[in-house]
Design a protein around this motif. Structure first.
Motif, short mmCIF file in Angstrom:
data_model
loop_
_atom_site.label_atom_id
_atom_site.label_comp_id
_atom_site.label_asym_id
_atom_site.label_seq_id
_atom_site.Cartn_x
_atom_site.Cartn_y
_atom_site.Cartn_z
N LEU A 69 0.83 -1.21 0.00
CA LEU A 69 0.00 0.00 0.00
C LEU A 69 0.86 1.25 0.00
CD1 LEU A 69 -2.74 -1.13 2.53
CD2 LEU A 69 -2.99 -0.90 0.04
N GLU A 70 1.87 1.29 0.85
CA GLU A 70 2.76 2.45 0.92
C GLU A 70 3.48 2.66 -0.41
OE1 GLU A 70 3.52 4.75 3.44
OE2 GLU A 70 1.89 3.96 4.68
N ALA A 71 3.95 1.56 -1.02
CA ALA A 71 4.65 1.66 -2.30
C ALA A 71 3.74 2.19 -3.40
CB ALA A 71 5.22 0.30 -2.70
N GLU A 72 2.44 1.90 -3.29
CA GLU A 72 1.46 2.35 -4.28
C GLU A 72 0.90 3.74 -3.97
OE1 GLU A 72 0.44 0.76 -7.11
OE2 GLU A 72 2.00 -0.74 -6.73
N GLY A 73 1.40 4.37 -2.91
CA GLY A 73 0.96 5.73 -2.57
C GLY A 73 -0.35 5.78 -1.81
N VAL A 74 -0.77 4.66 -1.24
CA VAL A 74 -2.02 4.61 -0.47
C VAL A 74 -1.67 4.87 1.00
CG1 VAL A 74 -3.90 3.10 0.31
CG2 VAL A 74 -3.09 2.98 -2.06
N ILE A 75 -2.44 5.73 1.65
CA ILE A 75 -2.22 5.98 3.07
C ILE A 75 -2.73 4.76 3.83
CG2 ILE A 75 -2.82 7.42 5.04
CD1 ILE A 75 -3.18 9.74 3.08
N ALA A 76 -1.86 4.18 4.64
CA ALA A 76 -2.20 2.98 5.41
C ALA A 76 -1.75 3.18 6.84
CB ALA A 76 -1.54 1.75 4.80
N ARG A 77 -2.59 2.78 7.78
CA ARG A 77 -2.27 2.94 9.19
C ARG A 77 -2.60 1.67 9.97
NH1 ARG A 77 -0.19 6.59 7.10
NH2 ARG A 77 -0.32 8.80 7.60
#
Length: 174
Positions: A69-77
């Motif tokens: 997700l982070e590599a794809e630019g998606v904010i993930a928490r």
């Protein structure tokens, strides 16, 4: 972080094999495999909806998803399981299924977006993995020493001496 303010959240209950999703505000629920194809699908869904993805800590089963997700630019928490559990109790939710957990995670994050943590750096993740491995080795050595003492008390130490000595020597080198 506009994504946090408009309430578009995808809560995920992560298990070894599956990702159970619940999307807010529309309530869409679905299940995807916890593998590369499922991770890519979650990433696409989050980008299409301009949503933040959140999930609980699950002993490392969430790491590959989080990295994708982070590599794809998606904010993930990652949200704290104890706080999600307290949130569920405050809502009177007693039933426990993967779908219900995914919804609770999404609703918790919508309620407390500041509770989520970001993906730690690669160096920090490596340090945590090494620290965990060291703790496992220390525990193995402790158990081995207890077994050696037990063998001595039982009078069976000679039978296991070569195996125990070799294993202790290997653990002492680590």
């Amino acid at each position: 972080m506009d994504n946090l303010s408009h309430g578009r959240v995808i809560g995920i209950d992560v298990s070894r094999d599956w990702l159970d999703l619940h999307c807010l505000p529309d309530g869409l629920q679905c299940r995807m495999p916890n593998g590369p194809e499922g991770h890519a699908a979650v990433s696409d869904l989050a980008r299409d909806r301009d949503a933040v993805v959140c999930f609980e800590s699950t002993g490392g089963q969430e790491w590959q998803l989080w990295e994708t997700l982070e590599a794809e630019g998606v904010i993930a928490r990652q949200v704290p399981p104890a706080q999600v559990k307290a949130f569920a109790r405050s809502r009177g939710t007693r039933a426990k299924t993967d779908r219900i957990d995914a919804e609770l995670i999404a609703r918790f994050f919508a309620f407390r977006p500041d509770a989520g943590r970001r993906l730690p750096t690669e160096k920090l993740r490596s340090l945590r993995a090494l620290t965990s491995k060291r703790a496992q080795i220390v525990e193995m050595r402790k158990r081995l020493l207890a077994q050696i003492r037990a063998h001595q008390k039982l009078g069976t130490a000679e039978m296991f001496d070569s195996v125990d000595s070799d294993l202790k020597a290997r653990l002492d080198c680590l």
